[in-house]
Design a protein around this motif. Structure first.
Motif, short mmCIF file in Angstrom:
data_model
loop_
_atom_site.label_atom_id
_atom_site.label_comp_id
_atom_site.label_asym_id
_atom_site.label_seq_id
_atom_site.Cartn_x
_atom_site.Cartn_y
_atom_site.Cartn_z
N ASN A 78 0.81 -1.21 0.00
CA ASN A 78 0.00 0.00 0.00
C ASN A 78 0.85 1.27 0.00
O ASN A 78 0.39 2.34 0.40
CB ASN A 78 -0.97 0.02 1.20
CG ASN A 78 -2.16 0.93 0.94
OD1 ASN A 78 -2.68 0.99 -0.18
ND2 ASN A 78 -2.60 1.64 1.96
N TYR A 112 1.47 9.61 1.36
CA TYR A 112 0.16 8.99 1.16
C TYR A 112 -0.49 8.85 2.52
O TYR A 112 -0.09 8.00 3.33
CB TYR A 112 0.36 7.64 0.49
CG TYR A 112 -0.89 6.96 -0.02
CD1 TYR A 112 -1.97 7.67 -0.50
CD2 TYR A 112 -0.95 5.57 -0.05
CE1 TYR A 112 -3.09 7.03 -1.00
CE2 TYR A 112 -2.07 4.90 -0.54
CZ TYR A 112 -3.13 5.63 -1.01
OH TYR A 112 -4.24 4.98 -1.50
N LYS A 113 -1.50 9.66 2.79
CA LYS A 113 -2.04 9.75 4.13
C LYS A 113 -3.56 9.71 4.15
O LYS A 113 -4.23 9.97 3.14
CB LYS A 113 -1.59 11.07 4.79
CG LYS A 113 -0.09 11.26 4.86
CD LYS A 113 0.27 12.55 5.59
CE LYS A 113 -0.08 12.49 7.06
NZ LYS A 113 0.41 13.69 7.78
N ASN A 114 -4.10 9.42 5.33
CA ASN A 114 -5.53 9.54 5.55
C ASN A 114 -5.89 11.01 5.74
O ASN A 114 -5.05 11.84 6.09
CB ASN A 114 -5.94 8.77 6.81
CG ASN A 114 -5.80 7.27 6.64
OD1 ASN A 114 -6.14 6.73 5.59
ND2 ASN A 114 -5.31 6.59 7.66
N SER A 116 -7.59 13.70 8.00
CA SER A 116 -7.83 13.81 9.44
C SER A 116 -9.08 14.64 9.72
O SER A 116 -9.49 15.46 8.89
CB SER A 116 -6.63 14.46 10.13
OG SER A 116 -5.45 13.74 9.87
N SER A 142 -10.11 6.36 -5.67
CA SER A 142 -10.23 6.84 -4.28
C SER A 142 -9.00 7.58 -3.77
O SER A 142 -8.82 7.72 -2.57
CB SER A 142 -10.52 5.66 -3.35
OG SER A 142 -9.46 4.72 -3.40
N ASN A 160 -0.78 18.09 5.83
CA ASN A 160 -1.95 17.31 6.20
C ASN A 160 -3.18 17.86 5.49
O ASN A 160 -3.23 19.03 5.08
CB ASN A 160 -2.19 17.38 7.72
CG ASN A 160 -1.13 16.62 8.50
OD1 ASN A 160 -1.15 15.40 8.57
ND2 ASN A 160 -0.19 17.34 9.09
N PHE A 197 -3.79 11.64 -0.86
CA PHE A 197 -4.61 11.38 0.31
C PHE A 197 -5.71 10.37 -0.02
O PHE A 197 -6.20 10.32 -1.15
CB PHE A 197 -5.25 12.68 0.82
CG PHE A 197 -4.26 13.68 1.32
CD1 PHE A 197 -3.82 13.64 2.64
CD2 PHE A 197 -3.74 14.65 0.48
CE1 PHE A 197 -2.89 14.54 3.11
CE2 PHE A 197 -2.81 15.57 0.93
CZ PHE A 197 -2.38 15.52 2.25
N LYS A 198 -6.08 9.57 0.99
CA LYS A 198 -7.08 8.51 0.82
C LYS A 198 -8.47 9.10 1.08
O LYS A 198 -8.74 9.64 2.15
CB LYS A 198 -6.79 7.38 1.79
CG LYS A 198 -5.39 6.80 1.64
CD LYS A 198 -5.05 5.81 2.75
CE LYS A 198 -3.61 5.37 2.68
NZ LYS A 198 -3.24 4.44 3.77
N THR A 201 -12.61 7.54 3.73
CA THR A 201 -13.39 7.87 4.93
C THR A 201 -14.49 8.89 4.65
O THR A 201 -15.34 9.13 5.51
CB THR A 201 -12.47 8.42 6.04
OG1 THR A 201 -11.78 9.57 5.54
CG2 THR A 201 -11.46 7.37 6.48
#
Length: 235
Positions: A78, A112-114, A116, A142, A160, A197-198, A201
């Motif tokens: 990933n 590559y981050k979620n 927040s 996505s 971020n 970014f993912k 969510t």
């Protein structure tokens, strides 16, 4: 949640964010040694102890490395990467995509981050330094990608993307703030790179898509809102 993740931006260089190819088949229908393809992608590696892996490219094709010029590069599942490879063979898949087999010429990690939520992070950790967005697009259904630029003297910055939690994604788009923490770094020279970014969510009950806006403060001190984007995630 730890917001202090190192920004891996390929600093000092601006890499292409699109699928680029320079390939011509030779007389026997195979690729030449000088051919190359450049793309963003995501690593698929089932066994951490195994050296084999596949890179799912952003255009829907995939690449299976058979050799590499950068054996020291640490690959994990990933992982978001920029890859330059020499295709030596390929096969067609039932969905119309191609699987390439070849050699890695160069590979770099992409941040590559979620995304927040503002309520779960401290305000002082997010940062309020300016940043410019040169391009923004979605890939692999996505993934949200941003090509950004800022000034630095070479130290680590933090980036971020934070949902301010004022929108619901349906009648009011999610507002996503791009946060830049320069950590007091001197503005010595301009650099640029890509961050991803993912979007997974960002969903809304009873809907198969949501709308969102990316917002940031640029170096002119202006608050910029990018046009509304739609993320389709299905039922």
């Amino acid at each position: 949640m730890n917001m202090r993740k190192v920004l891996t931006l390929l600093l000092g260089a601006s890499f292409l964010a699109v699928f680029v190819t320079s390939c011509d088949l030779d007389d026997d229908g195979k690729y030449s040694v000088g051919d190359f393809i450049v793309s963003l992608g995501v690593v698929q590696k089932e066994n951490p102890s195994d050296n084999s892996y596949v890179i799912q490219l952003d255009n829907g094709d995939s690449f299976v490395p058979m050799a590499t010029s950068v054996p020291y590069f640490n690959v994990y599942n990933n992982q978001r990467v920029w890859v330059n490879f020499n295709p030596l063979d390929d096969k067609s898949n039932s969905d119309g995509s191609l699987t390439y087999y070849g050699k890695v010429n160069d590979i770099r990690e992409i941040l590559y981050k979620n995304i927040s939520n503002a309520s779960k992070v401290s305000a002082d950790s997010m940062g309020y330094d300016p940043v410019n967005v040169k391009d923004i697009w979605m890939s692999q259904d996505s993934i949200l990608n941003l090509k950004i630029a800022f000034y630095t003297a070479g130290s680590t910055h933090y980036i971020n993307l934070v949902n301010d939690e004022t929108g619901n994604g349906v009648d009011q788009p999610y507002m996503l703030d791009l946060k830049h923490n320069a950590r007091g770094d001197e503005q010595a020279y301009r650099t640029s790179g890509i961050v991803s970014f993912k979007l997974g969510t960002l969903k809304a009950a009873g809907n198969d898509s949501i709308n969102f806006i990316v917002r940031y403060t640029n170096y002119d001190g202006q608050t910029v809102q990018e046009p509304v984007m739609t993320y389709h995630y299905g039922s």
